[in-house]
Design an enzyme around this catalytic site. Sequence first.
Site, PDB file in Angstrom:
ATOM      1  N   LYS A  78       0.849  -1.192   0.000  1.00  0.00           N
ATOM      2  CA  LYS A  78       0.000   0.000   0.000  1.00  0.00           C
ATOM      3  C   LYS A  78       0.883   1.240   0.000  1.00  0.00           C
ATOM      4  CE  LYS A  78      -3.885   1.999   2.653  1.00  0.00           C
ATOM      5  NZ  LYS A  78      -4.753   1.804   3.833  1.00  0.00           N
ATOM      6  N   SER A 152      -9.452   1.756   3.087  1.00  0.00           N
ATOM      7  CA  SER A 152      -8.648   2.559   2.180  1.00  0.00           C
ATOM      8  C   SER A 152      -7.637   1.737   1.393  1.00  0.00           C
ATOM      9  CB  SER A 152      -7.896   3.636   2.987  1.00  0.00           C
ATOM     10  OG  SER A 152      -7.015   3.061   3.944  1.00  0.00           O
ATOM     11  N   SER A 176      -9.791  -0.582   7.241  1.00  0.00           N
ATOM     12  CA  SER A 176      -9.201  -0.519   5.903  1.00  0.00           C
ATOM     13  C   SER A 176      -8.528  -1.809   5.470  1.00  0.00           C
ATOM     14  CB  SER A 176      -8.188   0.628   5.835  1.00  0.00           C
ATOM     15  OG  SER A 176      -8.822   1.866   6.036  1.00  0.00           O
TER      16      SER A 176
END
Length: 581
Positions: A78, A152, A176
């Site tokens: 990420k 996210s 997330s």
Amino acid sequence: MKQTIETLSVESLRVAYGEKRTTPEEVVREIIRLAERDSEMNVWITPPRMERIQPYLDALAAFDPNQAPLWGIPFAIKDNIDLAGVPTTAGCPDYQYVPREHAVVVDRLIRAGAIPVGKTNLDQFATGLVGVRSPYGETRNAIREELISGGSSSGSAVAVARGHAAFSLGTDTAGSGRVPAALNGLVGYKPSLGAWPTKGVVPACASLDCVSVFANSLEDALEIDRVLRGLEPTDPWSRELSPLAPELPARLVLPAGELSFFGPYADEYRWAWKRAIEKLESLGLPIEYVDTGLFQEAADLLYGGPFVEERWASLGGFIEAHPDSVLPVTAGILRPSAESSYDGASVFKAIHALQAIKLESNRLLSNAVLVMPTSGGTWTREQVRNDPVRTNTQMGLYTNHCNLLELCGAAIPFGEAAEGVPFGITLFAPSSRENLAIGAALAATSGSAQPEKTAAAGHTFVAVCGLHMRGYALEKQMLQLGAKFVREARTAPKYALYRLPTVPPKPGMVKREGQGKAIELEIWEMPLASFGSFVSDIPGPLGIGKVELEDGTEVPGFVCEGYAAAGAEDITSFGGWRAIE
């Protein structure tokens, strides 16, 4: 070579490499092809490119594949987690910087032989649960592109679901690392706060942030946990938490009454939850239905109290200096309102309220696991664009409480709500009993809380406690003999464990009635045709005998002659070989 969603996993790649059916470079080239095929899905910010990955492939030559548990395994990162020499953007082009060092979790994975392939898209500054809040484009759902991917950690989830990586790193502050897993049919594991270091991660709420993992199986997630778990002395948020040894809880705790569901598939989600309850009831574990209002009270404190100000403490300076660089919806969430009444006293009042809720939560979950839907629904991307705040808020209905209450969360797929619409549940446990959440999740995914008592026809169980376990040098021998890993287990509390002075060191397990301890081991299933040659190659003082497990059953397994203890280090107190090696 071809890799599919089903085969691109830690275990399948390990076997494929061992059998010389493919190489890490071939796997990476296929990943690059798949990422280019899916370029319009907005999965990547820094996509897989051979020129960036080649140095990591070249470095594999210095590793012994039998000693590196993740040798050649490709993973995605990420883009709020640092990869040295590659920009970290956190989903904001003007925020980006090029780190000189890897985040601690990335460094640990690379040292274990894993291959970083790129940096994935995310809701800007990890603020959102929908996957559409990015200037790099809306990440599309891996299965049905009109639906949201979840956030996210949107790109990290879709990368695994589309075969771009065997596993990926996300972050999880309010859900997330779990919501995108549920919406894309994956496992998402969020350990307890501090179990995996967060040094090198752009903070959202530093005191509540976790690194998480997305994988195609819970077993793969456990492989990653073995590499990442452990204290990092330079990380102020890092903690020493016990290695995971899956264990069944005494009971499951489920919400009493009807739950809330939302979105265009609300009814389908409601029926999927009812089917999940029926399956959970069939596991044979006691179930207690309780009022889960206290978890909602904790969730309300995250965004409906002064804790929301922590995000501004981390990012407010940048936003003030670059007001046009941040998406309006992100800035609106992060920026304190002019009418905010929060002050120092508000913070302490919230802390005091939270402590009382934690006390009740820990009492309720004593030796138990809480089960909830991971998400109460989903949305189309268009619906989120038209109503960005309300739709996002509802996605956190069953996730926001987790980190405030210092719980871990194992999100697992649990069928479909509708065609192409995955449904998932999450199992929560206190940080002191993470092993219960994992044990319950393994039972739920296998469909039984009871381990198999007998091996398949023509096979035998074998209990291994050292170098034949997964990730160690002699695992390759087990696979070559046709053995398959079955489960993790523990002995009856009757054994002592010694570190034998061999090269390399090996464990020796000796039965000591009344003086021993439960020792962690693994159960494998081996063809009887291979068992004889396996036993004949075992050097003394080791041998195969009957090993008594904690459930009272006995299986063939490694034991050690008692005389060897005289010249060996007693490591019984560690409870297993993984705790010291």
